[in-house]
Design a protein around this motif. Structure first.
Motif, PDB file in Angstrom:
ATOM      1  N   LEU A 147       0.864  67.474  39.652  1.00  0.00           N
ATOM      2  CA  LEU A 147       0.279  67.782  38.427  1.00  0.00           C
ATOM      3  C   LEU A 147      -1.069  68.489  38.519  1.00  0.00           C
ATOM      4  CD1 LEU A 147       1.311  64.915  36.136  1.00  0.00           C
ATOM      5  CD2 LEU A 147       2.465  67.116  36.154  1.00  0.00           C
ATOM      6  N   PRO A 148      -1.115  69.527  37.921  1.00  0.00           N
ATOM      7  CA  PRO A 148      -2.497  70.072  37.724  1.00  0.00           C
ATOM      8  C   PRO A 148      -3.409  69.103  37.109  1.00  0.00           C
ATOM      9  CG  PRO A 148      -0.986  71.560  36.920  1.00  0.00           C
ATOM     10  CD  PRO A 148       0.004  70.295  37.171  1.00  0.00           C
ATOM     11  N   VAL A 149      -4.633  69.206  37.313  1.00  0.00           N
ATOM     12  CA  VAL A 149      -5.461  68.188  36.733  1.00  0.00           C
ATOM     13  C   VAL A 149      -5.568  68.499  35.267  1.00  0.00           C
ATOM     14  CG1 VAL A 149      -7.992  67.506  36.577  1.00  0.00           C
ATOM     15  CG2 VAL A 149      -6.694  67.923  38.728  1.00  0.00           C
ATOM     16  N   THR A 150      -5.550  69.604  34.762  1.00  0.00           N
ATOM     17  CA  THR A 150      -5.451  69.807  33.249  1.00  0.00           C
ATOM     18  C   THR A 150      -4.313  69.033  32.597  1.00  0.00           C
ATOM     19  OG1 THR A 150      -4.477  71.948  33.645  1.00  0.00           O
ATOM     20  CG2 THR A 150      -7.020  72.005  33.521  1.00  0.00           C
ATOM     21  N   GLU A 151      -3.521  69.026  33.153  1.00  0.00           N
ATOM     22  CA  GLU A 151      -1.896  68.437  32.441  1.00  0.00           C
ATOM     23  C   GLU A 151      -1.880  66.976  32.844  1.00  0.00           C
ATOM     24  OE1 GLU A 151       1.479  70.576  33.376  1.00  0.00           O
ATOM     25  OE2 GLU A 151       0.489  72.420  33.313  1.00  0.00           O
ATOM     26  N   TYR A 152      -2.730  66.128  33.800  1.00  0.00           N
ATOM     27  CA  TYR A 152      -2.502  64.766  34.221  1.00  0.00           C
ATOM     28  C   TYR A 152      -2.368  63.966  32.908  1.00  0.00           C
ATOM     29  CZ  TYR A 152      -2.461  60.813  36.921  1.00  0.00           C
ATOM     30  OH  TYR A 152      -2.064  59.770  37.788  1.00  0.00           O
ATOM     31  N   VAL A 153      -3.463  63.703  32.162  1.00  0.00           N
ATOM     32  CA  VAL A 153      -3.515  62.680  31.238  1.00  0.00           C
ATOM     33  C   VAL A 153      -2.141  62.953  30.252  1.00  0.00           C
ATOM     34  CG1 VAL A 153      -5.062  61.849  29.643  1.00  0.00           C
ATOM     35  CG2 VAL A 153      -5.974  62.350  31.564  1.00  0.00           C
ATOM     36  N   ASP A 154      -2.047  64.078  29.944  1.00  0.00           N
ATOM     37  CA  ASP A 154      -1.073  64.332  28.858  1.00  0.00           C
ATOM     38  C   ASP A 154       0.316  64.187  29.469  1.00  0.00           C
ATOM     39  OD1 ASP A 154      -0.510  66.075  26.509  1.00  0.00           O
ATOM     40  OD2 ASP A 154       0.961  66.785  27.927  1.00  0.00           O
ATOM     41  N   LYS A 155       0.470  64.340  30.759  1.00  0.00           N
ATOM     42  CA  LYS A 155       2.010  64.117  31.036  1.00  0.00           C
ATOM     43  C   LYS A 155       1.983  62.483  31.375  1.00  0.00           C
ATOM     44  CE  LYS A 155       3.740  68.006  31.672  1.00  0.00           C
ATOM     45  NZ  LYS A 155       5.011  68.419  30.747  1.00  0.00           N
ATOM     46  N   VAL A 156       1.110  61.684  32.015  1.00  0.00           N
ATOM     47  CA  VAL A 156       1.042  60.216  32.001  1.00  0.00           C
ATOM     48  C   VAL A 156       1.197  59.647  30.683  1.00  0.00           C
ATOM     49  CG1 VAL A 156      -0.406  58.187  32.701  1.00  0.00           C
ATOM     50  CG2 VAL A 156      -0.405  60.185  34.387  1.00  0.00           C
ATOM     51  N   CYS A 157       0.548  60.218  29.493  1.00  0.00           N
ATOM     52  CA  CYS A 157       0.824  59.462  28.453  1.00  0.00           C
ATOM     53  C   CYS A 157       2.299  59.894  27.806  1.00  0.00           C
ATOM     54  CB  CYS A 157      -0.279  60.248  27.506  1.00  0.00           C
ATOM     55  SG  CYS A 157      -1.714  59.506  27.703  1.00  0.00           S
ATOM     56  N   GLU A 158       2.783  61.162  28.061  1.00  0.00           N
ATOM     57  CA  GLU A 158       4.037  61.338  27.701  1.00  0.00           C
ATOM     58  C   GLU A 158       5.286  60.310  28.306  1.00  0.00           C
ATOM     59  OE1 GLU A 158       7.040  64.933  28.108  1.00  0.00           O
ATOM     60  OE2 GLU A 158       5.076  65.498  28.266  1.00  0.00           O
ATOM     61  N   PHE A 159       4.821  60.004  29.573  1.00  0.00           N
ATOM     62  CA  PHE A 159       5.629  59.170  30.464  1.00  0.00           C
ATOM     63  C   PHE A 159       5.436  57.846  30.103  1.00  0.00           C
ATOM     64  CE2 PHE A 159       6.356  56.101  33.441  1.00  0.00           C
ATOM     65  CZ  PHE A 159       7.937  56.238  33.966  1.00  0.00           C
ATOM     66  N   LEU A 160       4.351  57.275  29.714  1.00  0.00           N
ATOM     67  CA  LEU A 160       4.281  56.141  29.190  1.00  0.00           C
ATOM     68  C   LEU A 160       5.059  55.781  27.773  1.00  0.00           C
ATOM     69  CD1 LEU A 160       0.479  55.047  29.973  1.00  0.00           C
ATOM     70  CD2 LEU A 160       2.516  53.974  31.040  1.00  0.00           C
ATOM     71  N   ALA A 161       4.839  56.783  26.822  1.00  0.00           N
ATOM     72  CA  ALA A 161       5.461  56.766  25.710  1.00  0.00           C
ATOM     73  C   ALA A 161       6.843  56.451  25.907  1.00  0.00           C
ATOM     74  CB  ALA A 161       4.911  57.889  24.862  1.00  0.00           C
ATOM     75  N   SER A 162       7.584  57.162  26.867  1.00  0.00           N
ATOM     76  CA  SER A 162       8.791  57.263  26.775  1.00  0.00           C
ATOM     77  C   SER A 162       9.568  55.894  27.499  1.00  0.00           C
ATOM     78  CB  SER A 162       9.313  58.334  27.960  1.00  0.00           C
ATOM     79  OG  SER A 162       8.896  57.652  29.245  1.00  0.00           O
ATOM     80  N   GLN A 163       8.479  54.947  27.616  1.00  0.00           N
ATOM     81  CA  GLN A 163       8.899  53.724  28.301  1.00  0.00           C
ATOM     82  C   GLN A 163       8.508  52.431  27.120  1.00  0.00           C
ATOM     83  OE1 GLN A 163      10.187  53.550  31.536  1.00  0.00           O
ATOM     84  NE2 GLN A 163      10.018  55.625  31.050  1.00  0.00           N
ATOM     85  N   PHE A 164       8.058  52.897  25.978  1.00  0.00           N
ATOM     86  CA  PHE A 164       7.866  51.948  24.743  1.00  0.00           C
ATOM     87  C   PHE A 164       8.466  52.576  23.790  1.00  0.00           C
ATOM     88  CE2 PHE A 164       4.508  50.984  28.116  1.00  0.00           C
ATOM     89  CZ  PHE A 164       4.294  49.908  27.895  1.00  0.00           C
ATOM     90  N   ASP A 165       9.312  51.644  22.865  1.00  0.00           N
ATOM     91  CA  ASP A 165       9.776  52.171  21.653  1.00  0.00           C
ATOM     92  C   ASP A 165       8.883  52.187  20.569  1.00  0.00           C
ATOM     93  OD1 ASP A 165      12.217  52.089  22.354  1.00  0.00           O
ATOM     94  OD2 ASP A 165      12.650  49.881  22.115  1.00  0.00           O
ATOM     95  N   GLY A 166       8.722  53.199  19.779  1.00  0.00           N
ATOM     96  CA  GLY A 166       7.645  53.433  18.926  1.00  0.00           C
ATOM     97  C   GLY A 166       6.507  54.116  19.154  1.00  0.00           C
ATOM     98  N   LEU A 167       6.317  54.319  20.410  1.00  0.00           N
ATOM     99  CA  LEU A 167       5.059  54.948  20.776  1.00  0.00           C
ATOM    100  C   LEU A 167       5.243  56.471  21.074  1.00  0.00           C
ATOM    101  CD1 LEU A 167       2.960  52.702  23.353  1.00  0.00           C
ATOM    102  CD2 LEU A 167       2.556  53.593  20.949  1.00  0.00           C
TER     103      LEU A 167
END
Length: 103
Positions: free
Chosen positions: A36-56
């Motif tokens: 991942l480009p550095v500019t997208e890293y945090v955004d994509k990690v948060c997107e992935f994390l949200a997909s693992q938790f209901d309601g986030l």
């Protein structure tokens, strides 16, 4: 083994109990994460994390997690998934060794 928890605005969200497709999603993301480009890293990690938790949502995580928590939570969830998978392999190996010893 306890499911990982993320707290946002005083509300605790527990990771969904993983099904097989969650492993596939994680494995695919974990490989892509490395490129991942550095500019997208945090955004994509948060997107992935949200997909693992209901309601986030990704936006809730971006707005509420401190920067140092993003990577920490990712590795906590990744470690949990790895432990589930490898723990099952170890259990299967022990069971097959026990069965072989009784044959």
């Amino acid at each position: 083994m306890k499911l990982p928890i993320i707290e946002v605005d005083g509300v605790k969200y527990e990771m969904r109990r993983p099904k097989a497709n969650m492993w596939a999603d994680f494995a695919k993301f974990d490989e892509e994460r490395k490129n991942l480009p550095v500019t997208e890293y945090v955004d994509k990690v948060c997107e992935f994390l949200a997909s693992q938790f209901d309601g986030l949502t990704k936006d809730a995580l971006l707005d509420n997690l401190y920067l140092e928590e993003v990577q920490k939570k990712y590795f906590e969830c990744a470690g949990f998934l790895w432990n589930l998978l490898t723990g099952k392999f170890e259990e299967l190996e022990k069971n097959s060794e026990s069965a072989a010893a009784t044959d």
